[in-house]
Motif scaffolding. Structure first.
Motif, PDB file in Angstrom:
ATOM      1  N   ILE A 267       0.780  -1.214   0.562  1.00  0.00           N
ATOM      2  CA  ILE A 267       0.087  -0.025   0.248  1.00  0.00           C
ATOM      3  C   ILE A 267       0.952   1.084   0.021  1.00  0.00           C
ATOM      4  O   ILE A 267       0.187   2.085  -0.841  1.00  0.00           O
ATOM      5  CB  ILE A 267      -1.215  -0.042   1.214  1.00  0.00           C
ATOM      6  CG1 ILE A 267      -1.841  -1.338   1.307  1.00  0.00           C
ATOM      7  CG2 ILE A 267      -2.043   0.955   0.943  1.00  0.00           C
ATOM      8  CD1 ILE A 267      -2.816  -1.153   2.394  1.00  0.00           C
TER       9      ILE A 267
ATOM     10  N   TYR B 263       0.567   4.846  -2.339  1.00  0.00           N
ATOM     11  CA  TYR B 263       0.194   5.461  -1.976  1.00  0.00           C
ATOM     12  C   TYR B 263       0.654   6.434  -1.232  1.00  0.00           C
ATOM     13  O   TYR B 263      -0.074   7.786  -0.352  1.00  0.00           O
ATOM     14  CB  TYR B 263      -1.504   4.839  -1.164  1.00  0.00           C
ATOM     15  CG  TYR B 263      -2.384   4.315  -2.370  1.00  0.00           C
ATOM     16  CD1 TYR B 263      -2.821   4.618  -3.043  1.00  0.00           C
ATOM     17  CD2 TYR B 263      -2.355   2.506  -1.779  1.00  0.00           C
ATOM     18  CE1 TYR B 263      -3.579   4.166  -4.072  1.00  0.00           C
ATOM     19  CE2 TYR B 263      -2.527   1.578  -3.025  1.00  0.00           C
ATOM     20  CZ  TYR B 263      -3.800   2.626  -3.787  1.00  0.00           C
ATOM     21  OH  TYR B 263      -4.541   1.457  -4.937  1.00  0.00           O
TER      22      TYR B 263
ATOM     23  N   CYS C  29       0.168   4.174   4.977  1.00  0.00           N
ATOM     24  CA  CYS C  29      -0.535   3.252   5.719  1.00  0.00           C
ATOM     25  C   CYS C  29       0.119   3.156   7.748  1.00  0.00           C
ATOM     26  O   CYS C  29       1.927   2.920   7.677  1.00  0.00           O
ATOM     27  CB  CYS C  29      -0.429   1.838   5.299  1.00  0.00           C
ATOM     28  SG  CYS C  29      -1.819   0.446   5.712  1.00  0.00           S
TER      29      CYS C  29
ATOM     30  N   ASN D 264      -7.218  -7.722   1.251  1.00  0.00           N
ATOM     31  CA  ASN D 264      -6.939  -6.326  -0.264  1.00  0.00           C
ATOM     32  C   ASN D 264      -8.517  -5.957  -0.659  1.00  0.00           C
ATOM     33  O   ASN D 264      -8.705  -5.327  -1.658  1.00  0.00           O
ATOM     34  CB  ASN D 264      -6.375  -7.559  -1.251  1.00  0.00           C
ATOM     35  CG  ASN D 264      -4.938  -6.980  -1.730  1.00  0.00           C
ATOM     36  OD1 ASN D 264      -4.395  -6.158  -1.140  1.00  0.00           O
ATOM     37  ND2 ASN D 264      -4.926  -8.281  -1.419  1.00  0.00           N
TER      38      ASN D 264
ATOM     39  N   ILE E  26      -8.546  -0.441   1.400  1.00  0.00           N
ATOM     40  CA  ILE E  26      -7.208   1.117   1.881  1.00  0.00           C
ATOM     41  C   ILE E  26      -6.947   1.746   2.801  1.00  0.00           C
ATOM     42  O   ILE E  26      -8.113   2.752   2.565  1.00  0.00           O
ATOM     43  CB  ILE E  26      -6.780   1.108   0.805  1.00  0.00           C
ATOM     44  CG1 ILE E  26      -6.999   0.460  -0.671  1.00  0.00           C
ATOM     45  CG2 ILE E  26      -5.910   2.213   0.696  1.00  0.00           C
ATOM     46  CD1 ILE E  26      -6.318   1.119  -1.809  1.00  0.00           C
TER      47      ILE E  26
ATOM     48  N   LYS F 270      -9.797   1.514  -4.015  1.00  0.00           N
ATOM     49  CA  LYS F 270      -9.714   1.634  -5.135  1.00  0.00           C
ATOM     50  C   LYS F 270      -9.429   2.955  -6.518  1.00  0.00           C
ATOM     51  O   LYS F 270      -8.196   2.816  -7.111  1.00  0.00           O
ATOM     52  CB  LYS F 270      -9.776   0.446  -5.437  1.00  0.00           C
ATOM     53  CG  LYS F 270      -9.420  -0.565  -4.632  1.00  0.00           C
ATOM     54  CD  LYS F 270      -9.406  -2.437  -5.332  1.00  0.00           C
ATOM     55  CE  LYS F 270      -9.040  -3.111  -4.552  1.00  0.00           C
ATOM     56  NZ  LYS F 270      -8.797  -4.284  -4.883  1.00  0.00           N
TER      57      LYS F 270
END
Length: 133
Positions: free
Chosen positions: A25, A29, A40, A68, A71, A96
């Motif tokens: 992640i 991101y 994260c 998954n 997030i 997502k």
């Protein structure tokens, strides 16, 4: 109810699985935007500590993150590029497509601070343009 549910999560660690997914992640991101590192939580223990401090259901997201299906990212203050780790003041969930599902702070309060929301929109825009880290 929350304490009982969280107890079950605390007693069945999935630390290795969580760390691997959190790293993935973060590769996709994580970045510094304005005065925050958006990332994260790196460990299961950190995620659970945030949920405990916020007094919310964040610990239940551990399994959803690993599988998954969620997030979850936090906003860690970053002053002059130096990140202040610990319990972050804001944690949020996106799908997502990077649509915000919830943005929370202590006592499970929704975040309404315009500066924070502007930073999150900037983060989303930068990701959509392909910028990371």
């Amino acid at each position: 109810y929350i304490t009982s549910r969280n107890y079950k999560i605390y007693t069945k660690s999935r630390e290795e699985e969580y760390q691997k997914v959190a790293a993935d992640i973060n590769d996709k991101y994580s970045m510094i935007v304005d005065d925050y590192l958006i990332a994260c939580p790196k460990t299961e223990k950190e995620l659970l500590a945030i949920g405990h401090s916020y007094n919310n259901c964040l610990p239940k997201y551990r399994d959803e993150i690993i599988d998954n299906n969620a997030i979850v990212l936090s906003m860690y203050p970053a002053n002059n590029g130096k990140v202040e780790y610990g319990i972050p003041p804001i944690t949020f969930e996106v799908n997502k497509c990077l649509d915000f599902i919830q943005i929370k702070t202590f006592f499970d309060a929704d975040v309404t601070d315009e500066k924070v929301l502007k930073t999150l929109k900037k983060w989303k825009t930068q990701l959509q343009k392909g910028a990371t880290k």
